[in-house]
Design an enzyme around this catalytic site. Structure first.
Site, PDB file in Angstrom:
ATOM      1  N   HIS A  72      31.943  27.993  17.226  1.00  0.00           N
ATOM      2  CA  HIS A  72      30.861  28.959  16.987  1.00  0.00           C
ATOM      3  C   HIS A  72      29.795  28.819  18.071  1.00  0.00           C
ATOM      4  CE1 HIS A  72      31.394  30.373  12.577  1.00  0.00           C
ATOM      5  NE2 HIS A  72      32.552  30.233  13.171  1.00  0.00           N
ATOM      6  N   TYR A 201      22.230  32.228   7.676  1.00  0.00           N
ATOM      7  CA  TYR A 201      21.233  31.480   6.905  1.00  0.00           C
ATOM      8  C   TYR A 201      20.180  32.490   6.460  1.00  0.00           C
ATOM      9  CZ  TYR A 201      23.121  27.034   8.700  1.00  0.00           C
ATOM     10  OH  TYR A 201      23.932  25.956   8.997  1.00  0.00           O
ATOM     11  N   PRO A 293      21.427  19.602   3.310  1.00  0.00           N
ATOM     12  CA  PRO A 293      22.522  20.136   4.131  1.00  0.00           C
ATOM     13  C   PRO A 293      22.160  21.301   5.059  1.00  0.00           C
ATOM     14  CG  PRO A 293      22.821  20.753   1.823  1.00  0.00           C
ATOM     15  CD  PRO A 293      21.671  19.812   1.868  1.00  0.00           C
ATOM     16  N   LYS A 297      23.821  18.286   9.206  1.00  0.00           N
ATOM     17  CA  LYS A 297      23.749  17.037   9.985  1.00  0.00           C
ATOM     18  C   LYS A 297      24.400  15.816   9.330  1.00  0.00           C
ATOM     19  CE  LYS A 297      21.767  18.556  13.615  1.00  0.00           C
ATOM     20  NZ  LYS A 297      22.942  19.293  14.085  1.00  0.00           N
ATOM     21  N   TYR A 385      20.468  22.074  16.458  1.00  0.00           N
ATOM     22  CA  TYR A 385      21.628  22.492  15.654  1.00  0.00           C
ATOM     23  C   TYR A 385      22.936  22.019  16.292  1.00  0.00           C
ATOM     24  CZ  TYR A 385      24.335  25.267  12.365  1.00  0.00           C
ATOM     25  OH  TYR A 385      25.204  25.657  11.359  1.00  0.00           O
TER      26      TYR A 385
HETATM   27  P1  RFL Z   1      30.886   9.634   1.723  1.00  0.00           P
HETATM   28  O1  RFL Z   1      31.606  10.861   2.157  1.00  0.00           O
HETATM   29  O2  RFL Z   1      30.034   9.730   0.514  1.00  0.00           O
HETATM   30  O3  RFL Z   1      31.995   8.505   1.518  1.00  0.00           O
HETATM   31  C1  RFL Z   1      31.688   7.263   0.918  1.00  0.00           C
HETATM   32  C2  RFL Z   1      32.947   6.692   0.295  1.00  0.00           C
HETATM   33  O4  RFL Z   1      32.649   5.427  -0.296  1.00  0.00           O
HETATM   34  C3  RFL Z   1      33.261   5.366  -1.579  1.00  0.00           C
HETATM   35  N1  RFL Z   1      32.541   4.385  -2.412  1.00  0.00           N
HETATM   36  C4  RFL Z   1      32.956   3.114  -2.605  1.00  0.00           C
HETATM   37  N2  RFL Z   1      34.028   2.459  -2.150  1.00  0.00           N
HETATM   38  C5  RFL Z   1      34.169   1.170  -2.546  1.00  0.00           C
HETATM   39  N3  RFL Z   1      33.289   0.526  -3.370  1.00  0.00           N
HETATM   40  C6  RFL Z   1      32.204   1.161  -3.851  1.00  0.00           C
HETATM   41  N4  RFL Z   1      31.345   0.528  -4.649  1.00  0.00           N
HETATM   42  C7  RFL Z   1      31.990   2.516  -3.461  1.00  0.00           C
HETATM   43  N5  RFL Z   1      31.041   3.427  -3.716  1.00  0.00           N
HETATM   44  C8  RFL Z   1      31.381   4.542  -3.094  1.00  0.00           C
HETATM   45  C9  RFL Z   1      33.188   6.778  -2.109  1.00  0.00           C
HETATM   46  O5  RFL Z   1      34.144   7.025  -3.141  1.00  0.00           O
HETATM   47  C10 RFL Z   1      33.464   7.572  -0.841  1.00  0.00           C
HETATM   48  O6  RFL Z   1      34.833   7.851  -0.674  1.00  0.00           O
HETATM   49  O7  RFL Z   1      29.993   9.053   2.888  1.00  0.00           O
HETATM   50  P2  RFL Z   1      30.199   9.045   4.502  1.00  0.00           P
HETATM   51  O8  RFL Z   1      31.583   8.598   4.850  1.00  0.00           O
HETATM   52  O9  RFL Z   1      29.044   8.326   5.063  1.00  0.00           O
HETATM   53  O10 RFL Z   1      30.140  10.599   4.920  1.00  0.00           O
HETATM   54  C11 RFL Z   1      28.951  11.347   4.792  1.00  0.00           C
HETATM   55  C12 RFL Z   1      29.282  12.810   4.550  1.00  0.00           C
HETATM   56  O11 RFL Z   1      30.189  12.910   3.475  1.00  0.00           O
HETATM   57  C13 RFL Z   1      28.011  13.643   4.237  1.00  0.00           C
HETATM   58  O12 RFL Z   1      26.944  13.252   5.045  1.00  0.00           O
HETATM   59  C14 RFL Z   1      28.246  15.160   4.456  1.00  0.00           C
HETATM   60  O13 RFL Z   1      29.185  15.652   3.544  1.00  0.00           O
HETATM   61  C15 RFL Z   1      26.931  15.938   4.301  1.00  0.00           C
HETATM   62  N6  RFL Z   1      27.110  17.404   4.395  1.00  0.00           N
HETATM   63  C16 RFL Z   1      27.205  18.021   5.632  1.00  0.00           C
HETATM   64  N7  RFL Z   1      27.203  17.295   6.772  1.00  0.00           N
HETATM   65  C17 RFL Z   1      27.380  17.896   7.984  1.00  0.00           C
HETATM   66  O14 RFL Z   1      27.354  17.202   9.011  1.00  0.00           O
HETATM   67  N8  RFL Z   1      27.582  19.255   8.109  1.00  0.00           N
HETATM   68  C18 RFL Z   1      27.611  20.055   7.014  1.00  0.00           C
HETATM   69  O15 RFL Z   1      27.860  21.264   7.156  1.00  0.00           O
HETATM   70  C19 RFL Z   1      27.385  19.454   5.711  1.00  0.00           C
HETATM   71  N9  RFL Z   1      27.408  20.200   4.596  1.00  0.00           N
HETATM   72  C20 RFL Z   1      27.164  18.176   3.225  1.00  0.00           C
HETATM   73  C21 RFL Z   1      27.298  19.585   3.368  1.00  0.00           C
HETATM   74  C22 RFL Z   1      27.070  17.608   1.960  1.00  0.00           C
HETATM   75  C23 RFL Z   1      27.124  18.407   0.831  1.00  0.00           C
HETATM   76  N10 RFL Z   1      27.059  17.757  -0.426  1.00  0.00           N
HETATM   77  C24 RFL Z   1      27.954  18.003  -1.486  1.00  0.00           C
HETATM   78  C25 RFL Z   1      26.181  16.622  -0.607  1.00  0.00           C
HETATM   79  C26 RFL Z   1      27.336  20.403   2.250  1.00  0.00           C
HETATM   80  C27 RFL Z   1      27.220  19.824   0.979  1.00  0.00           C
HETATM   81  C28 RFL Z   1      27.226  20.749  -0.202  1.00  0.00           C
HETATM   82  C1  PHB Z   2      29.442  24.371   5.022  1.00  0.00           C
HETATM   83  O1  PHB Z   2      30.238  25.137   5.586  1.00  0.00           O
HETATM   84  O2  PHB Z   2      29.755  23.720   4.019  1.00  0.00           O
HETATM   85  C2  PHB Z   2      28.065  24.241   5.574  1.00  0.00           C
HETATM   86  C3  PHB Z   2      27.752  24.880   6.755  1.00  0.00           C
HETATM   87  C4  PHB Z   2      26.460  24.775   7.259  1.00  0.00           C
HETATM   88  C5  PHB Z   2      25.511  24.031   6.590  1.00  0.00           C
HETATM   89  C6  PHB Z   2      25.838  23.371   5.416  1.00  0.00           C
HETATM   90  C7  PHB Z   2      27.130  23.478   4.895  1.00  0.00           C
HETATM   91  O3  PHB Z   2      24.252  23.967   7.092  1.00  0.00           O
END
Ligand code: RFL
Ligand code: PHB
Length: 394
Positions: A72, A201, A293, A297, A385
């Site tokens: 993108h 957005y 989110p 990041k 971004y």
């Molecule tokens: P995770 O993915 O939470 O993984 C952690 C893992 O640790 C396990 N765990 C344990 N394991 C052993 N012993 C324990 N006691 C434990 N406790 C927990 C868990 O089961 C899990 O498998 O952390 P990690 O690896 O640091 O990754 C971080 C990302 O997942 C997170 O920052 C992103 O998803 C955030 N996020 C976004 N980030 C972006 O860069 N771009 C995006 O577009 C974006 N969109 C989003 C998002 C997060 C969202 N939610 C649901 C919070 C959109 C959403 C809706």
């Molecule tokens: C997504 O596709 O899940 C998404 C994209 C952009 C954002 C957050 C989430 O800023």
């Protein structure tokens, strides 16, 4: 059991670290609380910075992201009923982001880990961390009723916001900064073509909306909802109706609706724990910080933490130098706080805040108007971004 690095958590940060270390010949074991299928069922991030793509490449797992991801070059900002494009590619001298789901990144990393025959313990309970303030840390866990112990040189706490790693640090050694927002995001994943080629957005009087995607046939949409809202209050029909109301007429016309594959509410929070190293324990990713989110990041910060950490550990084993390890926390936090600032700012600009009323909306609209007409302001949005550089000196 003995390994060089015990990694807690098989999310993207734990699995990417494992792969980067393996490529450098450093032995590691991943211990995860959930099953692999459960980890893959979580629908989360969708936007990868070039830095994240580079790290996936270094880890040898970028082929599918390159083949199936969608590059993108811009995003659209919708306010006062009209869309305005921010040309990130032009404003940043040719940079872009890749739209490719976190689920797929995780799947690629899991497949590579399995293909390399590396050990991952899924469904480990009662995970506990010991002696990381000394030279011989240990990780203990229970699997199928049997207690196991891993002796290691280092522990990487990649276990997310609710994990055990950060909680194992004595309270007096860690400082936590937090801001909780009075709303969450209701997300829907559906097999319908995206409403637009680029992400939209939207700032509207009914609240924020985001139109994102996973492919040309799979869309990901989000709506701002009050913190106390529950997913049970929503149906697919209500979701599509509310999303349509928050779009401009042309997008509303193009919106294709269909049954949701997933619907969930995520709370919005800004959080940083300092420092990120405690003796031989390192925190990385969501274990150390959370961003709302809006700036996309979270996953990208998890990747850059792990980029710094793998570099530091490689330096330790190859060159017997502690420099990378000693600088790990400061290097990460410098990039993290800038992403925290950007994510907070973009969240504040795009959402309806209950306390600010009509005045707040007018101020947001003035700032958005300024943003799209000022090259300086839109360049600042674009460079944040696409992702600020990883700096390796202190
Ligand atoms: P995770 O993915 O939470 O993984 C952690 C893992 O640790 C396990 N765990 C344990 N394991 C052993 N012993 C324990 N006691 C434990 N406790 C927990 C868990 O089961 C899990 O498998 O952390 P990690 O690896 O640091 O990754 C971080 C990302 O997942 C997170 O920052 C992103 O998803 C955030 N996020 C976004 N980030 C972006 O860069 N771009 C995006 O577009 C974006 N969109 C989003 C998002 C997060 C969202 N939610 C649901 C919070 C959109 C959403 C809706
Ligand atoms: C997504 O596709 O899940 C998404 C994209 C952009 C954002 C957050 C989430 O800023």
């Amino acid at each position: 059991m003995r390994t060089q690095v015990a990694i807690i958590g098989a999310g993207p940060s734990g699995l990417l670290l494992g792969q980067l270390l393996h490529k450098a010949g450093i032995d590691n074991i991943v211990v995860e609380r959930q099953s692999g299928d459960y980890v893959l069922s979580r629908i989360r991030a969708g936007v990868l910075e070039q830095i994240t793509m580079d790290l996936l490449e270094q880890a040898g797992v970028a082929q599918r992201a390159h083949a199936e991801g969608l590059p993108h070059h811009g995003i659209e900002l919708l306010f006062k009923g009209e869309r305005h494009r921010i040309d990130m590619h032009k404003l940043t001298g040719g940079k872009q982001v890749m739209v490719y789901g976190q689920t797929e990144v995780t799947r690629d990393l899991m497949d590579a880990r399995a293909a390399a025959g590396l050990s991952t313990v899924y469904e480990a309970s009662q995970v506990s961390l010991h002696d990381f303030d000394g030279t011989q840390p240990r990780v203990r866990y229970v699997k199928d009723g049997v207690t196991h112990e891993i002796e290691c040189d280092f522990i990487a706490g990649c276990d997310g916001y609710h994990g055990v790693s950060r909680a194992s640090v004595p309270a007096g050694s860690i400082h936590e900064y937090e801001k909780v927002y009075p709303f969450g995001w209701l997300g829907v994943l559906a097999d319908v073509p995206p409403v637009s080629e680029e992400l939209i957005y939207a700032n509207t009087s009914r609240g924020f909306a985001l139109c994102s995607m996973r492919s040309h046939t799979r869309s990901r949409y989000y709506l701002q909802v009050p913190s106390e809202d529950k997913v049970e209050n929503w149906t697919d029909a209500l979701f599509w109706e509310e999303l349509a109301r928050r779009l401009d007429p042309a997008a509303r016309e193009r919106l294709v609706t269909g049954p949701s594959l997933e619907m969930s509410i995520a709370p919005l929070r800004s959080f940083v724990a300092e420092p990120m190293r405690f003796g031989r324990l390192f925190l990385a990713g969501d274990a150390a910080h959370i961003v709302p989110p809006t700036g996309a990041k979270g996953l990208n910060l998890a990747a850059s933490d792990v980029g710094y950490l793998s570099g530091a550990l490689i330096e330790h084993y190859r060159e017997h130098s502690a420099a990378g390890i000693d600088h790990y926390s400061a290097r990460c936090l410098s990039r993290i706080w800038k992403a925290e600032r950007f994510s907070w700012w973009f969240t504040s600009l795009m959402h309806r805040f209950p306390e600010t009323g009509e005045f707040g909306q007018k101020i947001q609209e003035a700032e958005l108007d300024y943003l799209i007409h000022s090259e300086a302001a839109s360049t600042s949005l674009a460079e944040n971004y696409v992702g600020l550089p990883m700096v390796h000196s202190n």
